[in-house]
Design an enzyme around this catalytic site. Structure first.
Site, mmCIF file in Angstrom:
data_model
loop_
_atom_site.group_PDB
_atom_site.id
_atom_site.type_symbol
_atom_site.label_atom_id
_atom_site.label_comp_id
_atom_site.label_asym_id
_atom_site.label_seq_id
_atom_site.Cartn_x
_atom_site.Cartn_y
_atom_site.Cartn_z
ATOM 1 N N HIS A 122 0.814 -1.221 0.000
ATOM 2 C CA HIS A 122 0.000 0.000 0.000
ATOM 3 C C HIS A 122 0.850 1.274 0.000
ATOM 4 O O HIS A 122 0.291 2.373 -0.124
ATOM 5 C CB HIS A 122 -0.939 0.030 1.205
ATOM 6 C CG HIS A 122 -1.987 -1.035 1.188
ATOM 7 N ND1 HIS A 122 -2.809 -1.243 0.105
ATOM 8 C CD2 HIS A 122 -2.324 -1.969 2.118
ATOM 9 C CE1 HIS A 122 -3.626 -2.260 0.369
ATOM 10 N NE2 HIS A 122 -3.344 -2.715 1.580
ATOM 11 N N ASP A 159 -3.582 -10.434 -2.330
ATOM 12 C CA ASP A 159 -4.102 -9.872 -1.094
ATOM 13 C C ASP A 159 -5.536 -9.391 -1.325
ATOM 14 O O ASP A 159 -5.892 -8.979 -2.432
ATOM 15 C CB ASP A 159 -3.220 -8.699 -0.674
ATOM 16 C CG ASP A 159 -3.504 -8.173 0.720
ATOM 17 O OD1 ASP A 159 -2.737 -8.487 1.637
ATOM 18 O OD2 ASP A 159 -4.495 -7.433 0.878
ATOM 19 N N HIS A 161 -6.940 -6.733 -0.350
ATOM 20 C CA HIS A 161 -6.979 -5.295 -0.595
ATOM 21 C C HIS A 161 -6.151 -4.961 -1.841
ATOM 22 O O HIS A 161 -5.082 -5.546 -2.066
ATOM 23 C CB HIS A 161 -6.416 -4.529 0.606
ATOM 24 C CG HIS A 161 -7.168 -4.781 1.882
ATOM 25 N ND1 HIS A 161 -6.726 -5.674 2.825
ATOM 26 C CD2 HIS A 161 -8.327 -4.274 2.342
ATOM 27 C CE1 HIS A 161 -7.587 -5.701 3.836
ATOM 28 N NE2 HIS A 161 -8.568 -4.863 3.569
ATOM 29 N N ASP A 243 -5.466 -12.424 3.500
ATOM 30 C CA ASP A 243 -6.679 -11.867 4.099
ATOM 31 C C ASP A 243 -7.918 -12.048 3.230
ATOM 32 O O ASP A 243 -9.007 -11.587 3.590
ATOM 33 C CB ASP A 243 -6.492 -10.393 4.471
ATOM 34 C CG ASP A 243 -5.692 -9.598 3.462
ATOM 35 O OD1 ASP A 243 -5.407 -10.131 2.368
ATOM 36 O OD2 ASP A 243 -5.344 -8.448 3.753
#
Length: 308
Positions: A122, A159, A161, A243
Site C-alpha cells: 500500500h 491480497d 486489498h 486476508d
C-alpha cells in the site's frame, strides 16, 4: 535446489498498539507454522537508501526515518503506526526481498518466501498507507530490472486489498506487469478495471464481496493466467496476502487454504514455462492468526514441492 525463507528478528520489533491488526504475533505465527520444513533459512539484510530510491524520493525516506519515535508508538497516518525499530523492520523487508531476487536469479535457490513485516503493497511513491512504509515488492521488481537487466518482471498480488502502492510505483514501468485481484468495493477504494497503467501494464481484477474459491479460480483462469502467459515474465514476484481467507476479520472474500495452494501452484506452472520457475513471494496481509498461519504454510508447501 531448495526454497529459501528470508526473515529477520528485527521484524518483531515493529510494535503497534494493542488491538491493531498488523501485530507482532502475525509474523510469530507464520514462522511457527513453517518450523521443521525443508527451507534454507536466510537472514534478511538491511535495505539501503539507494535501494529505497529505486521507487521512493529522498524526501519520503527522510520523512519515515524522522517519524520513528524514541519510545512508545506514534500514528503516522489513519492506519499506520511506528515504534522504535519500525524503520529497521521495514528495511529488513526490502533487503530480504532484494536478497531473494538475487538468490533466485543466481540459481542459489529455486524460489523464495520473504517472511517479514510490516507489509509494503500500500505504500505509494510519497505516501504511507495501510500499515505500509515502503513499497517492498515494487522495489524488488525495479532491482531485478535495473541491476539484473531483466526486461519483463511480473507482480501478482492476491491480497484481499488492492495493491495501490505497487500500482502507483510501477504505473509507468513498461518492463513490468502488475496484476491485482482484490475485493471491490473495499478499502482503499482503488483498483477498478479501468486502471491499466501508462503502458497497459496494470491489470485489476475486482472481486465481489462473498466471492468463493470456485469463482476466484475461474477469474484467474480467465484473466490472470492468459495475461501472464502473453507477457512471458523472466521473474515472477508474488504479493502474498492471506486476508482473502473466509475467516479474516477485515474483508469478505471466502477463500480457503486450498485456494491459496491452488493459485500458488498455477503461478508456479507459469513460472516453470517462462522463467525456469523463478518465483519470489513476499508476505503481505492476513489478520486472523490461525488462518494466516495455515494459509502461509499451504503457500510455502507448494513452493517447497515445486523447488525440490
Amino acid at each position: 535446489m531448495t526454497t529459501a525463507m528470508i526473515t529477520h528478528s528485527d521484524c518483531l520489533s515493529h510494535v503497534t498498539p494493542t488491538g491493531h491488526p498488523e501485530q507482532v504475533a502475525r509474523l510469530e505465527r507464520v514462522l511457527a507454522a513453517l518450523q521443521g520444513r525443508a527451507l534454507e533459512q536466510v537472514e534478511a539484510p538491511l535495505g539501503r537508501i539507494e535501494d529505497l530510491r529505486l521507487c521512493h524520493p529522498q524526501a519520503h525516506i527522510d520523512h519515515i526515518r524522522a517519524a520513528e519515535p524514541d519510545e512508545g508508538t506514534v500514528q503516522i497516518d489513519p492506519d499506520t503506526w511506528m515504534s522504535p525499530g519500525s524503520v529497521d523492520a521495514a528495511l529488513r523487508g526490502v533487503g530480504g526481498a532484494l536478497a531473494a531476487v538475487d538468490m533466485v536469479l543466481a540459481g542459489k535457490a529455486a524460489n523464495a518466501f520473504v517472511a517479514t513485516r510490516p507489509p509494503g503493497h500500500h505504500a505509494e511513491t510519497e505516501k504511507t498507507m495501510g500499515f505500509c512504509l515502503f513499497g517492498t515488492v515494487a522495489i524488488a521488481a525495479r532491482h531485478a530490472m535495473e541491476r539484473h537487466g531483466l526486461s519483463r518482471v511480473a507482480v501478482v498480488d492476491f491480497d484481499v486489498h488492492h495493491g495501490n502502492g505497487t500500482q502507483d510505483l510501477l504505473w509507468s514501468e513498461a518492463r513490468s506487469l502488475f496484476i491485482s485481484s482484490h475485493q471491490y468495493p473495499l478499502w482503499p477504494g482503488t483498483g477498478p478495471v479501468s486502471d491499466t497503467g501508462a503502458h497497459g501494464n496494470v491489470i485489476n481484477l475486482p472481486l465481489d464481496p462473498g466471492t468463493n474459491g470456485e469463482a476466484f479460480r475461474a477469474a484467474y483462469e480467465e484473466t490472470v493466467f492468459p495475461a501472464l502467459d502473453a507477457f512471458a515474465p523472466e521473474l515472477l514476484l508474488i504479493s502474498a496476502g492471506f486476508d482473502a481467507h473466509h475467516d479474516d476479520p477485515l474483508a469478505g472474500l471466502r477463500l480457503t487454504e486450498d485456494d491459496f495452494a491452488w493459485v500458488t501452484g498455477r503461478l508456479c506452472d507459469l513460472a516453470d514455462t517462462h522463467c525456469s520457475g523463478r518465483v519470489v513471494s513476499c508476505l503481505e496481509g492476513g489478520y486472523d492468526l490461525d488462518a494466516l498461519a495455515s494459509s502461509a504454510a499451504a503457500h510455502v508447501d507448494v513452493l517447497i514441492a515445486r523447488g525440490a
